[in-house]
Design an enzyme around this catalytic site. Structure first.
Site, short mmCIF file in Angstrom:
data_model
loop_
_atom_site.label_atom_id
_atom_site.label_comp_id
_atom_site.label_asym_id
_atom_site.label_seq_id
_atom_site.Cartn_x
_atom_site.Cartn_y
_atom_site.Cartn_z
N ASP A 1 23.91 4.15 12.20
CA ASP A 1 22.67 3.35 12.17
C ASP A 1 21.54 4.19 11.57
OD1 ASP A 1 21.15 3.79 15.47
OD2 ASP A 1 22.47 5.14 14.35
N ASP B 1 21.81 10.38 11.49
CA ASP B 1 22.98 9.73 10.89
C ASP B 1 23.10 10.12 9.42
OD1 ASP B 1 21.58 7.72 12.87
OD2 ASP B 1 23.69 7.18 12.90
N ASN C 1 18.88 2.22 15.24
CA ASN C 1 17.58 2.87 15.08
C ASN C 1 16.54 1.91 14.53
OD1 ASN C 1 17.93 5.58 15.97
ND2 ASN C 1 19.26 5.93 14.20
N THR D 1 28.10 6.94 15.34
CA THR D 1 26.89 7.70 15.65
C THR D 1 25.70 6.76 15.89
OG1 THR D 1 26.28 7.96 13.30
CG2 THR D 1 27.66 9.69 14.29
N PHE E 1 20.11 6.39 23.94
CA PHE E 1 19.84 5.22 23.11
C PHE E 1 21.10 4.49 22.65
CE2 PHE E 1 17.53 2.43 20.43
CZ PHE E 1 18.32 2.25 19.30
N ASN E 2 22.09 5.18 22.07
CA ASN E 2 23.24 4.49 21.48
C ASN E 2 24.00 3.65 22.50
OD1 ASN E 2 22.80 5.44 18.91
ND2 ASN E 2 24.18 7.20 19.12
N GLN F 1 9.88 13.74 16.84
CA GLN F 1 10.47 14.25 18.08
C GLN F 1 9.43 15.06 18.88
OE1 GLN F 1 13.62 14.07 19.46
NE2 GLN F 1 14.59 12.79 17.92
N HIS G 1 21.33 15.28 16.62
CA HIS G 1 22.35 14.58 17.41
C HIS G 1 23.65 14.30 16.63
CE1 HIS G 1 19.26 13.80 20.44
NE2 HIS G 1 18.51 13.16 19.56
N ASP G 2 23.59 13.43 15.64
CA ASP G 2 24.80 12.87 15.03
C ASP G 2 25.66 13.88 14.29
OD1 ASP G 2 23.02 9.79 14.27
OD2 ASP G 2 24.00 10.48 16.10
O1 RIB Z 1 20.08 9.11 21.21
C1 RIB Z 1 20.29 9.64 19.92
C2 RIB Z 1 21.06 8.68 19.07
O2 RIB Z 1 20.34 7.47 18.93
C3 RIB Z 1 21.29 9.20 17.65
O3 RIB Z 1 22.50 8.69 17.16
C4 RIB Z 1 20.15 8.59 16.89
O4 RIB Z 1 20.45 8.43 15.49
C5 RIB Z 1 20.04 7.26 17.55
O5 RIB Z 1 21.02 6.40 16.98
CA CA Z 2 22.50 7.36 15.11
#
Ligand code: RIB
Ligand code: CA
Length: 334
Positions: A15, A20, A44, A130, A171-172, A233, A245-246
């Site tokens: 996303d 990503d 996102n 991701t 979040f994901n 951030q 993260h990804d």
């Molecule tokens: O919480 C972080 C995740 O949520 C990452 O994959 C970021 O790209 C969002 O999708």
């Molecule tokens: Ca992501």
């Protein structure tokens, strides 16, 4: 083991999203990864925006002449849609300016592309989500025969400590908890890169400068994306450097020994008023212990539960080794 010698076939579902985007750029060029497709999901930002961002990144990679890119689910399976504009901006990839993309969309829906690739493949494929798990959950529900063709699922999502979209949830998973439940109960091996480890994989100024020093267009793009990502951030979480993260998923595929993982039972909360979308991680194996008051919920009621440990959850990362994998990936762009 070190760097994987035999390339691993993957489908990257994402996303984009700044992190990503870095993961796509790594997967498209590293010889340890045989990228079969990029599939896109709302997360996102709205699907329209994450698709545009994916096409821009795939075009910038210059490696997508014969790798399909497909648009997938525009909404979660059950809950209302949530996006992360505070982190990734209005476009979902604020910061860099892109030329018109020269990569187009595969005519198939991402769910159908995932199903076709898995059923048509002679050997199993690793799924690398991701973003929210809507495309993967829908593919499993639409065509259960794909499950045996999934080698493993290496996903960014969840946390056994603190969330980032609610105090409980990452979040994901939060963006589509029901889809995440389908994935975590599908029975295939899962590697979970949760916030606990991604918050240690920080894009520090030194690491950003190190990748930028490569000087190729993709390395410069990386640095431009990190500049925006670091700002948002810092504003939202107060982080001095943004968690990457990804790309941890791609780093695990390239060099698994970058990470320390622990096998445990992970379940997704679907009912909690305060915990909806939390990955409940049985770090101490409490539900594996019989005894008074520990009767396990068994049987396939409305919500089947994993029978035992179902995920290798990352608990630590070798920071230098991780960044060597990121740096080496961008070095392959020449
Ligand atoms: O919480 C972080 C995740 O949520 C990452 O994959 C970021 O790209 C969002 O999708
Ligand atoms: Ca992501």
């Amino acid at each position: 083991m070190g760097i994987r010698s035999k390339p691993v076939k993957i489908i990257h579902d994402c996303d984009p999203g700044h992190d990503d985007a870095v993961a796509i750029l790594m997967a498209a060029v590293h010889p340890a990864i045989d990228l079969q497709a990029v599939t896109v999901v709302a997360g996102n930002q709205t699907l329209e925006k994450t698709v545009r961002n994916a096409l821009n990144i795939c075009s910038a990679s210059g490696r997508f002449s014969d790798i399909p890119v497909a648009a997938g689910m525009s909404r979660p399976m059950v809950r209302e849609q949530v996006v992360a504009g505070d982190i990734h901006g209005e476009s979902g990839l604020d910061g860099p300016v892109f030329d018109e993309p020269d990569v187009g969309l595969d005519p198939r829906h991402a769910v159908d592309l995932i199903i076709d690739l898995l059923l048509d493949s002679d050997d199993p494929i690793t799924i690398v989500p991701t973003g929210p798990l809507t495309n993967i959950g829908m593919a499993i529900r639409k065509e259960p025969d794909i499950v045996e063709k999934i080698e493993r699922i290496v996903l960014m999502g969840g946390a056994y400590q603190h969330g980032n979209v609610t105090p409980s949830a990452e979040f994901n998973i939060y963006a589509d908890p029901e889809a995440a439940h389908v994935v975590f109960t599908c029975g295939r091996p899962i590697v979970m890169m949760g916030l606990d480890v991604t918050r240690k994989a920080l894009a520090t100024p030194a690491m950003i400068a190190r990748v930028r020093s490569l000087g190729n267009p993709q390395a410069i793009l990386f640095a431009e994306m990190m500049e925006f990502f670091a700002k948002s951030q810092k504003e939202v979480f107060g982080w001095e450097s943004p968690p990457l993260h990804d790309p941890t998923c791609m780093a695990w595929l390239i060099d698994p020994e970058c990470f320390t993982t622990r096998l445990m039972r992970v379940e997704v909360e679907l009912r909690g008023a305060l915990t909806y979308g939390r990955t409940s991680c049985d770090v101490f194996g409490l539900e594996q212990q019989a005894g008074p008051g520990r009767e396990l919920y068994e049987g396939g009621g409305p919500l089947a539960r994993p029978s035992g440990p179902n995920a290798h959850v990352a608990v630590d990362v070798d920071f230098d080794r991780f960044w060597s994998v990121v740096y080496d990936s961008f070095a392959f762009y020449g």
